[in-house]
Design a protein around this motif. Structure first.
Motif, PDB file in Angstrom:
ATOM      1  N   ILE A 140       0.820  -1.219   0.000  1.00  0.00           N
ATOM      2  CA  ILE A 140       0.000   0.000   0.000  1.00  0.00           C
ATOM      3  C   ILE A 140       0.851   1.265   0.000  1.00  0.00           C
ATOM      4  O   ILE A 140       0.651   2.142  -0.849  1.00  0.00           O
ATOM      5  CB  ILE A 140      -0.983  -0.002   1.199  1.00  0.00           C
ATOM      6  N   PRO A 141       1.829   1.420   0.921  1.00  0.00           N
ATOM      7  CA  PRO A 141       2.618   2.660   0.898  1.00  0.00           C
ATOM      8  C   PRO A 141       3.450   2.834  -0.370  1.00  0.00           C
ATOM      9  O   PRO A 141       3.707   3.962  -0.784  1.00  0.00           O
ATOM     10  CB  PRO A 141       3.512   2.536   2.142  1.00  0.00           C
ATOM     11  N   ILE A 142       3.866   1.736  -0.996  1.00  0.00           N
ATOM     12  CA  ILE A 142       4.627   1.837  -2.243  1.00  0.00           C
ATOM     13  C   ILE A 142       3.732   2.406  -3.346  1.00  0.00           C
ATOM     14  O   ILE A 142       4.106   3.357  -4.047  1.00  0.00           O
ATOM     15  CB  ILE A 142       5.187   0.460  -2.659  1.00  0.00           C
ATOM     16  N   ALA A 143       2.532   1.820  -3.483  1.00  0.00           N
ATOM     17  CA  ALA A 143       1.592   2.320  -4.490  1.00  0.00           C
ATOM     18  C   ALA A 143       1.215   3.768  -4.211  1.00  0.00           C
ATOM     19  O   ALA A 143       1.157   4.607  -5.121  1.00  0.00           O
ATOM     20  CB  ALA A 143       0.347   1.436  -4.529  1.00  0.00           C
ATOM     21  N   LEU A 144       0.965   4.077  -2.940  1.00  0.00           N
ATOM     22  CA  LEU A 144       0.606   5.452  -2.565  1.00  0.00           C
ATOM     23  C   LEU A 144       1.698   6.443  -2.952  1.00  0.00           C
ATOM     24  O   LEU A 144       1.408   7.554  -3.402  1.00  0.00           O
ATOM     25  CB  LEU A 144       0.362   5.534  -1.057  1.00  0.00           C
ATOM     26  N   SER A 145       2.954   6.034  -2.800  1.00  0.00           N
ATOM     27  CA  SER A 145       4.058   6.961  -3.060  1.00  0.00           C
ATOM     28  C   SER A 145       4.082   7.408  -4.520  1.00  0.00           C
ATOM     29  O   SER A 145       4.384   8.572  -4.808  1.00  0.00           O
ATOM     30  CB  SER A 145       5.395   6.325  -2.673  1.00  0.00           C
ATOM     31  N   TYR A 146       3.769   6.507  -5.450  1.00  0.00           N
ATOM     32  CA  TYR A 146       3.744   6.884  -6.867  1.00  0.00           C
ATOM     33  C   TYR A 146       2.654   7.922  -7.134  1.00  0.00           C
ATOM     34  O   TYR A 146       2.883   8.929  -7.815  1.00  0.00           O
ATOM     35  CB  TYR A 146       3.513   5.652  -7.755  1.00  0.00           C
ATOM     36  N   PHE A 147       1.467   7.671  -6.570  1.00  0.00           N
ATOM     37  CA  PHE A 147       0.360   8.616  -6.761  1.00  0.00           C
ATOM     38  C   PHE A 147       0.661   9.953  -6.088  1.00  0.00           C
ATOM     39  O   PHE A 147       0.364  11.018  -6.636  1.00  0.00           O
ATOM     40  CB  PHE A 147      -0.938   8.031  -6.218  1.00  0.00           C
ATOM     41  N   GLU A 148       1.223   9.898  -4.897  1.00  0.00           N
ATOM     42  CA  GLU A 148       1.510  11.137  -4.166  1.00  0.00           C
ATOM     43  C   GLU A 148       2.500  12.018  -4.922  1.00  0.00           C
ATOM     44  O   GLU A 148       2.350  13.247  -4.960  1.00  0.00           O
ATOM     45  CB  GLU A 148       2.052  10.793  -2.775  1.00  0.00           C
ATOM     46  N   GLN A 149       3.514  11.397  -5.514  1.00  0.00           N
ATOM     47  CA  GLN A 149       4.484  12.172  -6.283  1.00  0.00           C
ATOM     48  C   GLN A 149       3.846  12.792  -7.523  1.00  0.00           C
ATOM     49  O   GLN A 149       4.100  13.968  -7.860  1.00  0.00           O
ATOM     50  CB  GLN A 149       5.667  11.298  -6.687  1.00  0.00           C
ATOM     51  N   MET A 150       3.002  12.030  -8.218  1.00  0.00           N
ATOM     52  CA  MET A 150       2.323  12.580  -9.400  1.00  0.00           C
ATOM     53  C   MET A 150       1.367  13.700  -9.001  1.00  0.00           C
ATOM     54  O   MET A 150       1.267  14.721  -9.694  1.00  0.00           O
ATOM     55  CB  MET A 150       1.574  11.464 -10.154  1.00  0.00           C
ATOM     56  N   HIS A 163       7.078  15.902 -17.755  1.00  0.00           N
ATOM     57  CA  HIS A 163       8.151  14.943 -18.025  1.00  0.00           C
ATOM     58  C   HIS A 163       8.360  14.052 -16.811  1.00  0.00           C
ATOM     59  O   HIS A 163       8.500  12.829 -16.926  1.00  0.00           O
ATOM     60  CB  HIS A 163       9.450  15.685 -18.355  1.00  0.00           C
ATOM     61  N   SER A 164       8.376  14.676 -15.628  1.00  0.00           N
ATOM     62  CA  SER A 164       8.553  13.909 -14.396  1.00  0.00           C
ATOM     63  C   SER A 164       7.333  13.034 -14.109  1.00  0.00           C
ATOM     64  O   SER A 164       7.468  11.882 -13.674  1.00  0.00           O
ATOM     65  CB  SER A 164       8.802  14.867 -13.229  1.00  0.00           C
ATOM     66  N   ILE A 165       6.140  13.555 -14.357  1.00  0.00           N
ATOM     67  CA  ILE A 165       4.919  12.769 -14.153  1.00  0.00           C
ATOM     68  C   ILE A 165       4.936  11.518 -15.030  1.00  0.00           C
ATOM     69  O   ILE A 165       4.569  10.423 -14.581  1.00  0.00           O
ATOM     70  CB  ILE A 165       3.663  13.622 -14.447  1.00  0.00           C
ATOM     71  N   ARG A 166       5.363  11.663 -16.284  1.00  0.00           N
ATOM     72  CA  ARG A 166       5.427  10.498 -17.169  1.00  0.00           C
ATOM     73  C   ARG A 166       6.364   9.433 -16.595  1.00  0.00           C
ATOM     74  O   ARG A 166       6.065   8.234 -16.666  1.00  0.00           O
ATOM     75  CB  ARG A 166       5.870  10.922 -18.571  1.00  0.00           C
ATOM     76  N   ASN A 167       7.484   9.874 -16.014  1.00  0.00           N
ATOM     77  CA  ASN A 167       8.418   8.911 -15.425  1.00  0.00           C
ATOM     78  C   ASN A 167       7.804   8.211 -14.214  1.00  0.00           C
ATOM     79  O   ASN A 167       7.976   6.997 -14.035  1.00  0.00           O
ATOM     80  CB  ASN A 167       9.707   9.620 -15.016  1.00  0.00           C
ATOM     81  N   HIS A 168       7.086   8.957 -13.380  1.00  0.00           N
ATOM     82  CA  HIS A 168       6.441   8.346 -12.211  1.00  0.00           C
ATOM     83  C   HIS A 168       5.299   7.414 -12.638  1.00  0.00           C
ATOM     84  O   HIS A 168       5.107   6.349 -12.033  1.00  0.00           O
ATOM     85  CB  HIS A 168       5.912   9.431 -11.272  1.00  0.00           C
ATOM     86  N   LEU A 169       4.555   7.806 -13.661  1.00  0.00           N
ATOM     87  CA  LEU A 169       3.477   6.939 -14.156  1.00  0.00           C
ATOM     88  C   LEU A 169       4.069   5.658 -14.741  1.00  0.00           C
ATOM     89  O   LEU A 169       3.536   4.565 -14.502  1.00  0.00           O
ATOM     90  CB  LEU A 169       2.650   7.679 -15.216  1.00  0.00           C
ATOM     91  N   ALA A 170       5.155   5.779 -15.486  1.00  0.00           N
ATOM     92  CA  ALA A 170       5.815   4.589 -16.021  1.00  0.00           C
ATOM     93  C   ALA A 170       6.289   3.684 -14.890  1.00  0.00           C
ATOM     94  O   ALA A 170       6.154   2.451 -14.965  1.00  0.00           O
ATOM     95  CB  ALA A 170       6.990   4.992 -16.914  1.00  0.00           C
ATOM     96  N   ALA A 171       6.824   4.285 -13.817  1.00  0.00           N
ATOM     97  CA  ALA A 171       7.262   3.490 -12.664  1.00  0.00           C
ATOM     98  C   ALA A 171       6.081   2.773 -12.012  1.00  0.00           C
ATOM     99  O   ALA A 171       6.197   1.615 -11.593  1.00  0.00           O
ATOM    100  CB  ALA A 171       7.968   4.390 -11.653  1.00  0.00           C
TER     101      ALA A 171
END
Length: 308
Positions: A140-150, A163-171
């Motif tokens: 849960i916290p791993i998945a949350l971290s991707y969304f929180e950064q985006m 550009h950064s959002i695309r990298n986080h979404l890809a991750a």
């Protein structure tokens, strides 16, 4: 299955003014790349049961009922939801306590960026993949971290935020694949989806093209029907019933996507790009590209090179 199609514009037209302001929904432009993200605490109690013309990824934290195609699923544990836009679905909140995030993005955002090339041959967003992945306490916290950064980036004024959002979404998409999204057994799929799956695999296996020495070999529905050993009318009907698009439309969209990628990320000249994609004459490629993008290949290359 519902034949209605919800667009991003439709979605923005029905959300609350509070959510619209937080999502800056006025930034949406038709036929332009678009991404947005929101907290789920602003989600409506029940969404319409319909197909979408955009991609959506949700992190469900809260109890609800998901109706996906002909299946009704009671959700009470944290889940990642990765639906196919071609499958009608609706979410009904069973409690007012809803947390997590959802992000949405259109075909242009997903198709025209190199970060997402690897995902086009995977099971993500496919009709034959089970759309829910249950998360344990560690995940849960791993998945949350991707969304929180985006979400943080989307709210920022940083000039290169997308550009950064695309990298986080890809991750995030890599993480979803790491969690092993489950494919539904082929024999459990309706016959039209089974045939569409075979067509989709055949189409995507042709791309990316890697050299003008190996031009595209299959460019028409009849080429694919012959390879799949079915009548072209049967292929067309199956593809249309699943995607609400014709086989020709899907093939042309894929060729346009590949043309954009080759124009941006190779040093091939325009004639080479056209020939590799099955156009014997440069003028035929120019006319095709301009018809589907409203811009010439040369102009597209010049403008987008500056942007990226």
């Amino acid at each position: 299955m519902s034949q209605e199609l919800e667009t991003i514009a439709d979605y923005y037209s029905k959300i609350s003014s509070e959510q619209a302001e937080l999502m800056n929904s006025n930034s949406f432009e038709q036929d332009k790349e678009h991404f947005n993200i929101s907290l789920r605490k602003y989600c409506s109690f029940r969404s319409p049961y319909t197909r979408r013309d955009y991609y959506k990824i949700s992190l469900f934290i809260g109890e609800g009922i998901l109706r996906y195609g002909d299946k009704e699923i009671h959700v009470s544990k944290p889940m990642l939801f990765i639906p196919s836009p071609h499958i009608s679905y609706t979410w009904e909140c069973k409690t007012s306590l809803q947390e997590g995030f959802f992000c949405l993005f259109n075909q242009q955002f997903f198709a025209e960026n190199k970060e997402f090339e690897v995902f086009k041959k995977t099971s993500l967003f496919k009709e034959w993949t089970y759309p829910l992945i249950e998360l344990n306490e560690e995940q849960i916290p791993i998945a949350l971290s991707y969304f929180e950064q985006m979400y943080r980036l989307n709210q920022s004024k940083y000039s290169l935020r997308f550009h950064s959002i695309r990298n986080h979404l890809a991750a995030l998409l890599h993480y979803i694949l790491e969690l092993e999204a489950t494919e539904i057994r082929v024999n459990d799929l309706p016959s039209n989806i089974r045939l569409y799956k075979r067509f989709d695999e055949l189409l995507n296996n042709q791309f990316p093209v890697d050299s003008p020495a190996h031009p595209l070999s299959m460019k028409s529905p009849s080429n694919y029907a012959h390879q799949l050993n079915v009548h072209v009318n049967h292929l067309n009907l199956s593809v249309k019933s699943v995607t609400n698009q014709t086989t020709t439309q899907i093939i042309k969209q894929k060729i346009v996507e590949e043309a954009k990628s080759l124009l941006l990320y190779t040093d091939w000249d325009i004639a080479q790009v056209g020939y590799t994609l099955g156009f014997d004459e440069p003028t035929h490629f120019n006319n095709f590209f301009k018809k589907h993008t409203s811009i010439s290949p040369l102009k597209f290359k010049q403008v987008r090179k500056v942007v990226i």
